[in-house]
Write a protein that holds these residues in place. Sequence first.
Motif, short mmCIF file in Angstrom:
data_model
loop_
_atom_site.label_atom_id
_atom_site.label_comp_id
_atom_site.label_asym_id
_atom_site.label_seq_id
_atom_site.Cartn_x
_atom_site.Cartn_y
_atom_site.Cartn_z
N SER A 48 0.82 -1.20 0.00
CA SER A 48 0.00 0.00 0.00
C SER A 48 0.86 1.26 0.00
CB SER A 48 -0.92 0.00 1.23
OG SER A 48 -1.78 1.12 1.21
N PRO A 49 1.10 1.86 -1.18
CA PRO A 49 1.81 3.13 -1.21
C PRO A 49 0.88 4.26 -0.76
CG PRO A 49 1.14 2.52 -3.42
CD PRO A 49 0.71 1.39 -2.52
N ARG A 50 1.39 5.47 -0.76
CA ARG A 50 0.61 6.58 -0.23
C ARG A 50 -0.17 7.35 -1.30
NH1 ARG A 50 1.77 7.68 5.21
NH2 ARG A 50 2.77 5.82 6.05
N HIS A 51 -0.14 6.88 -2.53
CA HIS A 51 -0.89 7.53 -3.61
C HIS A 51 -1.15 6.51 -4.71
CE1 HIS A 51 -1.96 10.41 -6.80
NE2 HIS A 51 -2.10 11.32 -5.85
N GLU A 52 -2.35 6.60 -5.30
CA GLU A 52 -2.73 5.61 -6.31
C GLU A 52 -1.86 5.70 -7.57
OE1 GLU A 52 -6.27 6.37 -3.69
OE2 GLU A 52 -4.84 7.65 -4.77
N PRO A 78 -12.23 9.24 -6.79
CA PRO A 78 -10.92 9.89 -6.90
C PRO A 78 -9.75 8.92 -6.87
CG PRO A 78 -12.33 11.08 -5.37
CD PRO A 78 -13.06 9.82 -5.72
N GLY A 79 -9.84 7.88 -6.02
CA GLY A 79 -8.72 6.94 -5.94
C GLY A 79 -8.43 6.30 -7.27
N ALA A 99 -5.49 -3.15 -13.66
CA ALA A 99 -6.01 -2.13 -12.75
C ALA A 99 -7.43 -2.50 -12.34
CB ALA A 99 -5.99 -0.76 -13.43
N ILE A 100 -7.57 -2.97 -11.10
CA ILE A 100 -8.88 -3.32 -10.56
C ILE A 100 -9.42 -2.06 -9.87
CG2 ILE A 100 -10.16 -4.81 -9.00
CD1 ILE A 100 -7.85 -6.84 -9.28
N THR A 101 -10.49 -1.50 -10.41
CA THR A 101 -11.11 -0.32 -9.82
C THR A 101 -12.48 -0.69 -9.27
OG1 THR A 101 -12.01 0.34 -11.97
CG2 THR A 101 -9.88 1.26 -11.34
N ALA A 102 -12.89 0.02 -8.25
CA ALA A 102 -14.19 -0.22 -7.64
C ALA A 102 -15.21 0.80 -8.16
CB ALA A 102 -14.10 -0.15 -6.13
N ASN A 103 -16.47 0.43 -8.12
CA ASN A 103 -17.53 1.34 -8.52
C ASN A 103 -18.71 1.21 -7.55
OD1 ASN A 103 -19.06 3.18 -10.12
ND2 ASN A 103 -17.99 2.47 -11.94
N VAL A 104 -19.72 2.04 -7.74
CA VAL A 104 -20.85 2.06 -6.81
C VAL A 104 -21.68 0.79 -6.98
CG1 VAL A 104 -20.92 4.56 -6.88
CG2 VAL A 104 -22.36 3.27 -8.46
N PRO A 105 -22.42 0.39 -5.97
CA PRO A 105 -23.23 -0.84 -6.06
C PRO A 105 -24.24 -0.77 -7.21
CG PRO A 105 -23.10 -0.08 -3.79
CD PRO A 105 -22.51 1.01 -4.62
N THR A 106 -24.48 -1.90 -7.82
CA THR A 106 -25.38 -1.92 -8.97
C THR A 106 -26.78 -1.45 -8.61
OG1 THR A 106 -25.80 -4.27 -8.52
CG2 THR A 106 -24.13 -3.74 -10.18
N SER A 107 -27.21 -1.68 -7.38
CA SER A 107 -28.55 -1.24 -6.96
C SER A 107 -28.67 0.27 -6.88
CB SER A 107 -28.90 -1.85 -5.60
OG SER A 107 -27.98 -1.43 -4.61
#
Length: 592
Positions: A48-52, A78-79, A99-107
């Motif tokens: 875990s570095p300090r910036h993406e 932002p991340g 690059a695995i990015t997360a997004n908001v829940p589908t619901s």
Amino acid sequence: MPKMKGGELIAEYLVQEEVPYVFGICGHGNVGILDALHGVRDKVKLISPRHEQCAGHMADAYYRVKHRPVATLTSTGPGSANMVMSLATALADSSTFMAITANVPTSQHNRAPFQELYAHNQADFAAVMRPVVKRSFQPTRVDMLPLALRQAMDTMVTGRPGPVNIDIPYNVFQEEADVELPAASRLNNAPRPGASTQDITAVLDLLASAHRPVLFIGHGATLAEAGPELTEFSQRLGIPVITSPNGMGCIPMDDPLALGFIGRNGAYPANQAGRYSDLVITIGTRFDDRSSSTWHPGYSWNFPKTKLVHVDIDPTELGRNYPPTLGIIADAKVFMRQLLTGVADRQDIESSKFGEWRDEINGWHNEWNSFVRPHFEDSTSPLRPEFVVGSLQKMLPDDVILSLDSGVHHNWFMQFWKARRPQSMLNSWGYSSMGFGVCGILGAQLAAPDRPCVAVVGDGGFTMTPYVLCTAVEYNLPVVWIVWNNFAWGAIRDLQYGLFDGREIGTAFYHGQTGEKYNPDFAAWARACGADGMTVTHPQQLQGAIEAALKNRRPCVIDVHVDAEVRPPSTGTWQLPPLGRPEPMFGKPYIA
């Protein structure tokens, strides 16, 4: 089929593909996969570095050294947006990571929840990523993950490498489905196409009729690990080799046949060979503006008068800037093996045929060395740039991995550094992003833990990304940063001086009240983070600082004060239209 959570499936897939690291930063959007990574922590380590952006540069550099991809993990919004710079850098230089990015829940899609991009399409973050990756995937159910993961891994490593994005809604990490791990990817057996028999014969015929041939090799040759074949071919026939920065080290750079880089800040023998050659065989290069003197005839190349064989695994690069006499879609290593086999049966292609050409090139070597070498021994304070490059060449061991950031220091190293091994000189070339050299060296150290890893970076680039010191100390990475401290955005200031009659604004680092040159005390900054820090203002101090840093095997910053008024001697040109093109400082263009 077993029931698995989406996060567990991803973690197990990384284990199956022998991905040793995930570089990433936690966030509410990816907390759902962290527990799954905890379960495989003995096989896949989360760094875990300090910036993406740093995570992406680390993953990029890891691949450039190891030629094995790793993954990054970032949260919603932002991340993940911070990954754009590092993905663009990797894409431009044909490097790769997942690059695995997360997004908001589908619901919650299209309801404008926290950090959703929804103005044009629900959960539209993939649109942000599209220009900077080879392919973006967006599985919205757990049972879509196996196909997306396998396709993503295959896409990364097949053909021309490039980064991929898997954008995953938060709920998919935690939801369950009856799924199995996808089949193994092509990681260990990616297709490596070769040239046709007719094309190999055509290349050999062109060689037989040539008198002044050169090889021009780039990152495609490095990625294919074609160095042994290129070296054998060059030495067997006595053909000189010009290299792009990311091709450096494929052949030993201290070989007289190694001419170095070409273009504005290239070496004089390389530009002369490009100007006067009658056949260029280029392997894994793009002929970008900096390696072609902005495509002006006679400054670096003389196409179409000079015949061109263009070999690349990516068909879209063939003829992009220069129509080739012969274009070949092939893997660099496979092609060179074919060429070696073919030339063994040709009595009309021998080293003696090109003896006069080598004599001419040796003359250019002597001219260039007479002009530049005296300054390599100059003892001045602040230090001359040539002295710094030459001293590092003598002091750093043969197996050093050198990571270079964007800036004027990079121009000096392109011109004079002699990389001794492949995959040992890391450059952000196509996108030229500041921060790559500073951050990437951490990934290089993880890829090669037993080798010394040294980053030469500008004072501007280091100030952008100083958080790397925290990561190096946390994970005990004995990286050395040499800060090229010239108190300026030096490369841009030099452009201002050259193009606008010496007027300068916005490029020098001054204290607003005193008018004195200003930079932080980089050595004290390092010590405050728990790393070693040294300042070098006189030539006599440099050797001791380098020796101590390598011996101590601790994170270390060496702040080297470099003379900002000494500029790299241009031997080609580089134009910023509509401004005129500057003429070479050393040497003259020749139009065939």
